[in-house]
Design a protein around this motif. Structure first.
Motif, PDB file in Angstrom:
ATOM      1  N   GLN A  96      11.508   1.723  -5.132  1.00 41.96           N
ATOM      2  CA  GLN A  96      11.549   1.692  -6.516  1.00 41.96           C
ATOM      3  C   GLN A  96      11.141   0.325  -7.301  1.00 41.96           C
ATOM      4  O   GLN A  96      10.540   0.256  -8.379  1.00 41.96           O
ATOM      5  CB  GLN A  96      13.081   1.692  -7.234  1.00 41.96           C
ATOM      6  N   ALA A  97      10.850  -0.753  -6.528  1.00 47.99           N
ATOM      7  CA  ALA A  97      10.626  -2.137  -6.833  1.00 47.99           C
ATOM      8  C   ALA A  97       9.116  -2.601  -6.559  1.00 47.99           C
ATOM      9  O   ALA A  97       8.792  -1.742  -5.787  1.00 47.99           O
ATOM     10  CB  ALA A  97      11.791  -3.066  -6.499  1.00 47.99           C
ATOM     11  N   HIS A  98       8.915  -3.611  -7.063  1.00 51.21           N
ATOM     12  CA  HIS A  98       7.692  -4.300  -6.539  1.00 51.21           C
ATOM     13  C   HIS A  98       6.390  -3.543  -6.894  1.00 51.21           C
ATOM     14  O   HIS A  98       5.716  -3.232  -6.249  1.00 51.21           O
ATOM     15  CB  HIS A  98       7.651  -4.499  -5.145  1.00 51.21           C
ATOM     16  N   TRP A  99       6.219  -3.412  -8.124  1.00 55.69           N
ATOM     17  CA  TRP A  99       5.021  -2.917  -8.719  1.00 55.69           C
ATOM     18  C   TRP A  99       4.161  -3.886  -9.565  1.00 55.69           C
ATOM     19  O   TRP A  99       4.913  -4.869 -10.239  1.00 55.69           O
ATOM     20  CB  TRP A  99       5.456  -1.784  -9.566  1.00 55.69           C
ATOM     21  N   VAL A 153       0.873  -1.137  -0.179  1.00 50.12           N
ATOM     22  CA  VAL A 153      -0.205   0.078   0.063  1.00 50.12           C
ATOM     23  C   VAL A 153       0.982   0.911   0.065  1.00 50.12           C
ATOM     24  O   VAL A 153       1.702   1.400   0.939  1.00 50.12           O
ATOM     25  CB  VAL A 153      -0.937   0.111   1.241  1.00 50.12           C
ATOM     26  N   ARG A 154       0.576   2.069  -1.058  1.00 50.06           N
ATOM     27  CA  ARG A 154       1.363   3.311  -1.121  1.00 50.06           C
ATOM     28  C   ARG A 154       0.329   4.710  -0.977  1.00 50.06           C
ATOM     29  O   ARG A 154      -0.463   4.553  -1.762  1.00 50.06           O
ATOM     30  CB  ARG A 154       2.217   3.378  -2.347  1.00 50.06           C
ATOM     31  N   LEU A 155       0.567   5.535  -0.110  1.00 43.85           N
ATOM     32  CA  LEU A 155      -0.111   6.708  -0.196  1.00 43.85           C
ATOM     33  C   LEU A 155       0.618   7.909  -0.221  1.00 43.85           C
ATOM     34  O   LEU A 155       1.764   8.300   0.481  1.00 43.85           O
ATOM     35  CB  LEU A 155      -0.663   6.609   1.285  1.00 43.85           C
ATOM     36  N   LEU A 156       0.428   8.773  -1.314  1.00 45.96           N
ATOM     37  CA  LEU A 156       1.003  10.077  -1.782  1.00 45.96           C
ATOM     38  C   LEU A 156       0.203  11.028  -1.305  1.00 45.96           C
ATOM     39  O   LEU A 156      -0.885  11.129  -1.998  1.00 45.96           O
ATOM     40  CB  LEU A 156       1.296   9.970  -3.026  1.00 45.96           C
ATOM     41  N   ILE A 157       0.476  12.009  -0.417  1.00 45.11           N
ATOM     42  CA  ILE A 157      -0.411  13.033  -0.093  1.00 45.11           C
ATOM     43  C   ILE A 157       0.244  14.327  -0.259  1.00 45.11           C
ATOM     44  O   ILE A 157       1.666  14.566  -0.326  1.00 45.11           O
ATOM     45  CB  ILE A 157      -0.862  13.097   1.500  1.00 45.11           C
ATOM     46  N   ASP A 158      -0.338  15.465  -0.401  1.00 45.38           N
ATOM     47  CA  ASP A 158       0.195  16.849  -0.698  1.00 45.38           C
ATOM     48  C   ASP A 158       0.338  17.423   0.630  1.00 45.38           C
ATOM     49  O   ASP A 158      -0.163  17.400   1.636  1.00 45.38           O
ATOM     50  CB  ASP A 158      -0.790  17.736  -1.462  1.00 45.38           C
ATOM     51  N   GLY A 159       1.727  18.119   0.504  1.00 47.92           N
ATOM     52  CA  GLY A 159       2.229  18.664   1.870  1.00 47.92           C
ATOM     53  C   GLY A 159       1.237  19.944   2.291  1.00 47.92           C
ATOM     54  O   GLY A 159       1.452  20.335   3.416  1.00 47.92           O
ATOM     55  N   VAL A 208       1.444   6.918 -11.996  1.00 48.30           N
ATOM     56  CA  VAL A 208       1.332   6.881 -10.586  1.00 48.30           C
ATOM     57  C   VAL A 208       2.936   6.293 -10.197  1.00 48.30           C
ATOM     58  O   VAL A 208       3.496   6.819  -9.255  1.00 48.30           O
ATOM     59  CB  VAL A 208       0.265   6.189 -10.152  1.00 48.30           C
ATOM     60  N   ARG A 209       3.172   5.343 -11.112  1.00 50.23           N
ATOM     61  CA  ARG A 209       4.519   4.431 -10.473  1.00 50.23           C
ATOM     62  C   ARG A 209       5.600   5.682 -10.884  1.00 50.23           C
ATOM     63  O   ARG A 209       6.590   5.818  -9.722  1.00 50.23           O
ATOM     64  CB  ARG A 209       4.871   3.458 -11.547  1.00 50.23           C
ATOM     65  N   HIS A 210       5.652   6.369 -11.927  1.00 49.40           N
ATOM     66  CA  HIS A 210       6.645   7.248 -12.107  1.00 49.40           C
ATOM     67  C   HIS A 210       6.765   8.674 -11.140  1.00 49.40           C
ATOM     68  O   HIS A 210       7.695   8.791 -10.648  1.00 49.40           O
ATOM     69  CB  HIS A 210       6.392   8.124 -13.633  1.00 49.40           C
ATOM     70  N   LEU A 211       5.372   9.137 -10.723  1.00 45.56           N
ATOM     71  CA  LEU A 211       5.548  10.030  -9.846  1.00 45.56           C
ATOM     72  C   LEU A 211       5.934   9.644  -8.382  1.00 45.56           C
ATOM     73  O   LEU A 211       6.571  10.176  -7.705  1.00 45.56           O
ATOM     74  CB  LEU A 211       3.865  10.906  -9.823  1.00 45.56           C
ATOM     75  N   TRP A 212       5.556   8.402  -7.964  1.00 44.21           N
ATOM     76  CA  TRP A 212       6.023   7.748  -6.721  1.00 44.21           C
ATOM     77  C   TRP A 212       7.372   7.918  -6.680  1.00 44.21           C
ATOM     78  O   TRP A 212       8.108   8.083  -5.664  1.00 44.21           O
ATOM     79  CB  TRP A 212       5.111   6.583  -6.381  1.00 44.21           C
ATOM     80  N   GLN A 213       8.058   7.053  -7.676  1.00 43.71           N
ATOM     81  CA  GLN A 213       9.504   7.001  -7.553  1.00 43.71           C
ATOM     82  C   GLN A 213      10.294   8.443  -7.974  1.00 43.71           C
ATOM     83  O   GLN A 213      11.416   8.439  -7.196  1.00 43.71           O
ATOM     84  CB  GLN A 213       9.821   6.263  -9.007  1.00 43.71           C
ATOM     85  N   LEU A 214       9.627   9.243  -8.315  1.00 48.00           N
ATOM     86  CA  LEU A 214      10.274  10.679  -8.531  1.00 48.00           C
ATOM     87  C   LEU A 214      10.222  11.305  -7.106  1.00 48.00           C
ATOM     88  O   LEU A 214      11.087  11.926  -6.525  1.00 48.00           O
ATOM     89  CB  LEU A 214       9.293  11.539  -9.651  1.00 48.00           C
ATOM     90  N   ALA A 243       9.979   9.796  -4.424  1.00 46.59           N
ATOM     91  CA  ALA A 243      10.733   8.981  -3.480  1.00 46.59           C
ATOM     92  C   ALA A 243      12.386   9.355  -3.763  1.00 46.59           C
ATOM     93  O   ALA A 243      13.131   9.503  -2.588  1.00 46.59           O
ATOM     94  CB  ALA A 243      10.531   7.485  -3.799  1.00 46.59           C
ATOM     95  N   LEU A 244      12.687   9.692  -4.819  1.00 47.68           N
ATOM     96  CA  LEU A 244      14.017   9.960  -5.165  1.00 47.68           C
ATOM     97  C   LEU A 244      14.358  11.342  -4.701  1.00 47.68           C
ATOM     98  O   LEU A 244      15.683  11.508  -4.006  1.00 47.68           O
ATOM     99  CB  LEU A 244      14.077   9.887  -6.823  1.00 47.68           C
ATOM    100  N   THR A 245      13.688  12.283  -4.711  1.00 49.82           N
ATOM    101  CA  THR A 245      13.791  13.651  -4.404  1.00 49.82           C
ATOM    102  C   THR A 245      13.972  13.622  -2.820  1.00 49.82           C
ATOM    103  O   THR A 245      14.771  14.462  -2.161  1.00 49.82           O
ATOM    104  CB  THR A 245      13.014  14.589  -4.790  1.00 49.82           C
ATOM    105  N   GLN A 246      13.321  12.748  -2.066  1.00 51.15           N
ATOM    106  CA  GLN A 246      13.234  12.599  -0.747  1.00 51.15           C
ATOM    107  C   GLN A 246      14.241  11.553  -0.311  1.00 51.15           C
ATOM    108  O   GLN A 246      14.379  11.424   0.896  1.00 51.15           O
ATOM    109  CB  GLN A 246      11.991  12.419  -0.171  1.00 51.15           C
ATOM    110  N   LEU A 247      15.246  11.261  -1.005  1.00 55.52           N
ATOM    111  CA  LEU A 247      16.344  10.207  -0.796  1.00 55.52           C
ATOM    112  C   LEU A 247      15.487   9.129   0.044  1.00 55.52           C
ATOM    113  O   LEU A 247      16.127   8.456   1.072  1.00 55.52           O
ATOM    114  CB  LEU A 247      17.345  10.719   0.092  1.00 55.52           C
TER     115      LEU A 247
END
Length: 396
Positions: free
Chosen positions: A192-195, A77-83, A175-181, A183-187
């Protein structure tokens, strides 16, 4: 020219139609929340959820509980919320999600003095869920109860679309691209895996496109889709926009459509949570009404919809308002549909709302007190100035 051929010029630069989809229109939280929760509860492999607002109310809490249940039974489960939109989400809620195994990322977390930096207006405004890469829910509805924060007699008017079919490949990739982006910017390593691999039933018949606005390769695609549709309209344009403040070209196309005999109906907010913004929008009404555009202010509840139907064949539902912040700044996602059945269903819902709305009279609007007109144009000018100073792009 057949309707299908006439609409083909709309789909360019990658905004092309994909055939074979099943779509279901969801209106307000009474349809949206049960559909979303049922999909999460049926998930076997993966749930990905993006939202601008994650509120603390019973409806949002039910979604939180469904996410926790999914994570506890082994679903990723991945949850992406706005700051900004979800800045008031309590730490206890986030801790409960994380403790259950839900991965939580915050898009552009707010920092001290964030209001002084115009770049911080670049928000995640998408409302999007993808479950098992087999079903998606896309639209304008945040994770907030229909009667929050203001309780009206009727629920908030908003729409989402449940999507199954080959369009999932593009939605899932986005959604995969945005999540990985993020995650990358926040180190954040290990994100990156398991999609899941997209799959879908093959019995759909609806042609649809997934259209996004971002700050890279897709900066103007939602706006271009609207402009092309307006230019091709022959009979009818119905627009519902919670925040209506489009640029000059958009307004010009509305006036031209009305001049060639197209019936143009615009549904806008009567009650608003941003009076300054509404005042700026009202600066545009006088010329549109004089050109023959019908404008209706919806006051039965809060209008939060971002939807359109053109010629009973072309339709769109999504997160993007018709204003500079959605069209030039925020990350947005819309579904564009070429299907008479879906367009008819959406048109029926919009006409029901128009029937409850207050029509604005062109003659009365011409006689608005000068002070009101001056204040509206001042608000409009200040928003233009802010957009220009921030350097977000051309908007006139």
């Amino acid at each position: 020219m057949p309707a299908r051929n006439r609409w083909r010029p709309l789909f360019f630069r990658g905004v092309d139609l994909v055939s074979g989809n099943c779509l279901r229109l969801l209106q307000s939280g009474t349809e949206f929340f049960p559909a979303l929760i049922a999909a999460i509860d049926a998930a076997q492999h993966e749930v990905h959820l993006e939202t601008y607002i994650f509120n603390t109310d019973p409806s949002a809490e039910a979604v939180q509980a469904a996410l926790i249940r999914a994570a506890q039974r082994g679903v990723r489960v991945r949850l992406l919320i706005d700051g900004v939109g979800s800045r008031q989400l309590p730490t206890a809620w986030r801790d409960a999600l994380s403790a259950a195994g839900v991965r939580v990322l915050v898009y552009r977390p707010i920092i001290a003095g964030w209001l002084s930096n115009p770049r911080n207006l670049r928000r995640l405004h998408r409302k999007l869920a993808v479950i098992d890469a087999r079903i998606a829910v896309i639209g304008g509805m945040n994770l907030i109860d229909d009667f929050e924060p203001v309780r009206f007699a009727q629920p908030r008017l908003d729409f989402s679309v449940e999507v199954q079919g080959p369009l999932l490949a593009r939605i899932h990739a986005s959604v995969r691209h945005l999540w990985q982006l993020v995650a990358l910017t926040q180190l954040r390593t290990g994100e990156q895996a398991h999609w899941a691999e997209p799959s879908w039933p093959t019995d759909g018949h609806v042609r649809a496109a997934f259209v996004v606005r971002d700050n890279f390769a897709h900066r103007r695609e939602i706006e271009r889709a609207y402009l092309a549709a307006l230019a091709l309209a022959r009979d009818e344009i119905i627009l519902a926009s919670a925040y209506f403040l489009p640029g000059h070209r958009f307004r010009q196309l509305l006036r031209r459509a009305a001049a060639r005999g197209v019936r143009v109906q615009l549904l806008v907010q009567g009650h608003t949570d941003h009076p300054f913004y509404q005042s700026a929008s009202r600066a545009l009404y006088r010329d549109l009404l004089a050109a023959g555009v019908e404008i209706y202010e919806y006051r039965a509840s809060e209008l939060h919809a971002k939807a359109a139907v053109i010629d009973r064949h072309w339709a769109t539902v999504g997160s993007s308002n018709l204003d500079p912040f959605s069209l030039l700044v925020a990350r947005e996602a819309n579904i564009v549909v070429e299907d008479a059945g879906f367009a008819s269903t959406l048109e029926q819902r919009l006409q029901q709302a128009i029937g409850q709305a207050i029509p604005l009279d062109a003659a009365d609007w011409q006689r608005r007190p000068r002070l009101q007109r001056m204040l509206s144009w001042l608000a409009y000018g200040l928003i233009r100035l802010m957009v220009g100073i921030a350097g977000f792009g051309r908007w006139a």
